[in-house]
Design an enzyme around this catalytic site. Structure first.
Site, PDB file in Angstrom:
ATOM      1  N   SER A 230      -5.061   0.533  -6.343  1.00 36.67           N
ATOM      2  CA  SER A 230      -4.378  -0.721  -6.032  1.00 36.67           C
ATOM      3  C   SER A 230      -4.180  -0.859  -4.531  1.00 36.67           C
ATOM      4  CB  SER A 230      -3.007  -0.759  -6.701  1.00 36.67           C
ATOM      5  OG  SER A 230      -2.109   0.131  -6.035  1.00 36.67           O
ATOM      6  N   ASP A 231      -4.123  -2.109  -4.049  1.00 39.07           N
ATOM      7  CA  ASP A 231      -3.563  -2.316  -2.721  1.00 39.07           C
ATOM      8  C   ASP A 231      -2.106  -1.866  -2.790  1.00 39.07           C
ATOM      9  OD1 ASP A 231      -3.231  -3.023  -0.085  1.00 39.07           O
ATOM     10  OD2 ASP A 231      -4.123  -5.003  -0.310  1.00 39.07           O
ATOM     11  N   TRP A 232      -1.540  -1.557  -1.642  1.00 41.44           N
ATOM     12  CA  TRP A 232      -0.239  -0.888  -1.615  1.00 41.44           C
ATOM     13  C   TRP A 232       0.870  -1.799  -2.148  1.00 41.44           C
ATOM     14  CZ3 TRP A 232      -3.753   2.217  -1.190  1.00 41.44           C
ATOM     15  CH2 TRP A 232      -3.646   3.516  -0.713  1.00 41.44           C
ATOM     16  N   ALA A 234       0.694  -3.297  -5.029  1.00 42.45           N
ATOM     17  CA  ALA A 234       0.132  -4.414  -5.805  1.00 42.45           C
ATOM     18  C   ALA A 234       0.302  -4.246  -7.310  1.00 42.45           C
ATOM     19  CB  ALA A 234      -1.350  -4.593  -5.478  1.00 42.45           C
TER      20      ALA A 234
END
Length: 808
Positions: A230-232, A234
């Site tokens: 995941s993006d941080w 997200a």
């Protein structure tokens, strides 16, 4: 499957079989901001990730841990050179290994859908094919050094406004032909070991839970077998994320995975086999990078060592795009040069946000030209400042961080090369723990460069006390009026003090921060704040007058104009395309005083150049990395040729075809369909300032012939100038029968050629089958569009020199 790969898979399966549910789910959650936990019972050591894409910051966000800073991704794409992108990747793998990093969180291959995208400097191009080819070179280079990549942000993270929540509404055809296309090319050509899913939603489903795009297309159709991280912050739903194909939820220690995922399995909401699939992907990545005992890593023989400074300089000069050169203003003729612009002295070499790294040195244009030109040939004037915002304390400051406990006792110290603190629980000074620390004081001296009023400010959230020269100017709690969890990193500093200082006379400075746990549990161990500063600002008209006098007295005037971190950065989009401050006024005034005025545009993405017809030459330098000034001197003096071509159309905001980046009621419709960039400019019969693919060198080229059989195109050209040069041959396809539903033409292939004066060159490029296909939404499949096509080759999307007809 090769034998080595089969052996790795055997080790992965054996390791997976030895893990209980708790260990499996812990492995899928970050143990801190940058790493996954070690599992000694299976011989797994901690796997470490780090931000890119122009350098490898490592697990510490601090200037005392320097990194090589390459030019921005827009600059790399401007080289149109896949091999150079590969070499950049090899260097970054070398940097990653030096810093103990196993996975680089890069490259960014989202598209320049609109010029207002605030983070476009971190992506490559408006064209999906160019993006995919450059991205493939980068990924192949990094992974050839034994380091993983995470191609990001999957998918349609093409703007920053409301990026955590926006629902992008995109047709299946536009998704396939534009936004998914770079990812597909990279999966096919480079087999990336990781991918990062974006914050945004696509057609109603957030990307960290998008079963269709991740499981059915990315993994199913394309055969991607790497890790999906995941993006941080997200990941928002335990069940939704694991069922949607998300393998790792970052950062830790508190995420939607870990114990929450284990409980979901126990309660029957998630099958353990689904968890096993995710763990298998993580273990495969660990085996590939060499942190799983018993598995031979993919790379056992490392590439040759690369000199980072040399490569940064080469990429920069190869990326510079000369868009105008009247009266042969460049290369510089012998004589005097007036260098003008605040950005000539204080270079902006990289964009803001998570792409930030801290190089050990920065060569400014003033530094570079001073070294390259004869003594006495160069003068300098500030001319105009790009902005009035404060910047992180740097030049003139000597600072250290003093950490104290609740009773005021000093428990640790650390030298701080600039005024920024960005620590997490694993990056505190020796002897300091999150439980013991109460306050951090940034303290030291500041020696001003100029006499006058100096402004000091604070970047961050929470209680602060700011003192200058023994006087306390601020003692209170600073709050920011948004709910972005990264406010402390991306938001602008707040001015809190103004003090009259004298050049050369040092003063004591102190900024004390009372440490508090963040309201966001995922960031609870982060300590982020900074001391900021702005020097005296003289009357702008006086500065411009001084610059005009310097320009009038010189044979050539070189003006450096730039954007600022408040214009181009992660976290927000742009409101306009204008250069900030009085820089346009400066250029016009200098041009009126000296007909040999050369303008260097120091921006990561397009800006308006309303004076472009009034100056002799315009050179786009992007964010050129740490060797900026040295590379600029190479090109301006003619020691090297500017090698870049535009990866994105440059024009005015009024004429730009796609400008909506602000959602309405949480939704952002991509109503333009497949028409972005040069495809849209041509469809709407609009004329940009400079078209996609445009760029001049220091020699001339004549295109002599093009032959094509439909699968390849062979172009013959000749260097008709007086010096050796490099040319980017661009091949476009155009259907002979106009079709309102398709672009008038699109990039199908390109190649870089070199030749000496009078020499000819011949290049053959493949025409991908996909270049002749469109996505049939009814059939849900790619379909070849039969008929006659015009194959054209030339110097830009609007300057096509030779052509041939083919039937498909």
């Amino acid at each position: 499957m090769a034998q080595a790969e089969r052996t790795r898979e055997t080790v992965v399966e054996a390791a997976l079989a030895r893990l209980d549910l708790s260990a499996k789910t812990r492995l899928l959650a970050g143990q801190d901001r940058w790493s996954l936990p070690a599992l000694p019972e299976i011989g797994l050591t901690s796997l470490v990730m780090s931000d890119g894409p122009i350098g490898v910051r490592g697990v510490r966000w601090a200037a005392d841990d320097p990194s090589i800073a390459l030019p921005s991704p827009t600059a790399l794409a401007a080289t149109w050179d896949q091999d150079l992108a590969r070499r950049a990747g090899v260097l970054l793998a070398q940097e990653a290994r030096r810093k103990g990093v196993h996975v680089l969180l890069a490259p960014t291959v989202n598209l320049h859908r609109s010029p207002l995208g605030g983070r476009h400097f971190e992506a490559y191009s408006e064209d999906p094919y160019l993006t995919g080819v450059i991205g493939s070179g980068y990924v192949n280079g990094v992974q050839s050094g034994g380091v993983g990549t995470t191609v990001k942000h999957f998918v349609a993270n093409d703007a920053e406004t409301d990026r955590f929540t926006v629902n992008n509404l995109i047709s299946a055809r536009a998704l396939r032909e534009l936004y998914l296309a770079p990812f597909e090319i990279i999966v096919e050509q480079a087999r990336p070991w990781g991918i990062m899913t974006a914050y945004n939603a696509v057609n109603g489903t957030t990307m960290t839970e998008h079963h269709h795009l991740v499981n059915e297309i990315l993994r199913g159709e394309w055969g991607f077998d790497g890790v999906n991280v995941s993006d941080w912050t997200a990941a928002r739903s335990t069940e939704g994320a694991i069922m949607g194909g998300l393998d790792v939820a970052m950062p830790g220690p508190v995420t939607v995975y870990g114990e929450a995922l284990a409980q979901a399995v126990r309660d029957g909401w998630v099958e353990e086999a689904t968890v096993d699939d995710a763990v298998r992907n993580v273990l495969r990545l660990a085996a590939r990078v060499g942190v799983l005992e018993g598995a031979e890593p993919v790379v056992t023989e490392l590439p040759d060592v690369i000199d980072g400074e040399d490569l940064a300089r080469e990429i920069a000069r190869r990326s510079f795009v000369l868009v105008r050169n009247e009266r042969e203003a460049l290369p510089l003729k012998p004589g005097t040069v007036a260098l003008i612009g605040a950005a000539a002295r204080d270079a902006r070499v990289l964009g803001g946000g998570s792409a930030t790294v801290f190089p050990s040195r920065i060569v400014s244009p003033l530094d570079g030209l001073t070294a390259a030109l004869p003594e006495g040939a160069l003068s300098y004037a500030v001319g105009a400042h790009p902005g009035t915002e404060l910047v992180i304390a740097g030049q003139g400051f000597e600072l250290r961080a003093v950490c104290r406990g609740a009773d005021g006792t000093v428990i640790g110290t650390r030298d701080v090369p600039d005024g920024q603190i960005h620590w997490n629980g694993s990056d505190l000074p020796k002897g300091v723990t999150p439980e013991r620390i109460q306050t951090i004081e940034l303290t030291g001296t500041f020696t001003p460069r100029d006499t006058g009023p100096h402004t000091f400010g604070i970047k961050g959230v929470g209680p602060f006390r700011l003192g200058i020269d023994g006087t306390t100017y601020y003692d209170g709690v600073q709050r920011l009026d948004n709910d972005d969890p990264f406010s402390g990193i991306f938001d602008a500093p707040v001015p809190r003090a103004e003090a009259e200082l004298t050049a050369g006379e040092p003063v004591e400075v102190s900024l004390t921060h009372e440490v508090a746990v963040s309201g966001d549990e995922a960031l609870m161990r982060d300590i982020t704040f900074a001391l900021a500063h702005l020097g005296p600002r003289r009357d702008p008209d006086e500065l411009i007058t001084e610059a005009v006098e310097a320009a009038r007295a010189a044979d050539t005037a070189v003006v450096v104009v730039a954007t600022t971190e408040r214009v181009e950065s992660e976290g927000f989009d742009r409101a306009d395309l204008r250069l900030p401050g009085r820089q346009d006024d400066l250029v016009r005034a200098v041009a009126a005083a000296n007909p040999r005025t050369v303008v260097i545009v120091n921006s990561g993405s397009p800006v308006e150049l309303p004076w472009r017809e009034e100056v002799a030459a315009v050179l786009l330098s992007w964010f050129p990395g740490q060797e900026a000034g040295a590379a600029l001197a190479d090109v301006l003096t003619g020691a090297e040729e500017p090698g870049g071509r535009l990866p994105t159309t440059w024009g005015s905001l009024d004429a730009a075809p796609v400008t909506q980046v602000v959602p309405e009621d949480g939704e952002l419709p991509y109503s333009e369909g497949v028409f972005i960039g040069y495809r849209a400019w041509e469809k709407q019969s609009r004329t940009p300032a400079y078209p996609f693919g445009h760029g001049l060198g220091y020699t001339d080229w004549t295109y002599e012939s093009l032959a094509s059989d439909g699968t390849t195109a062979t172009v013959r050209l000749r260097n008709t100038g007086e010096r050796a040069g490099r040319e980017v041959v661009q091949v476009y396809l155009s259907p002979s029968e106009p079709d309102e539903g398709r672009p008038a033409r699109w990039l199908a292939a390109f190649a870089v050629v070199e030749a000496g004066p009078g020499e000819s060159a011949e290049v053959t490029v493949g025409l991908p089958r996909r270049a002749f296909e469109t996505w049939d939404e009814e059939a849900g499949a790619w379909a070849v569009v039969r008929g006659a096509y015009r194959v054209e080759a030339g110097r830009s999307s609007t300057d096509r020199r030779v052509a041939a007809m083919i039937d498909v």
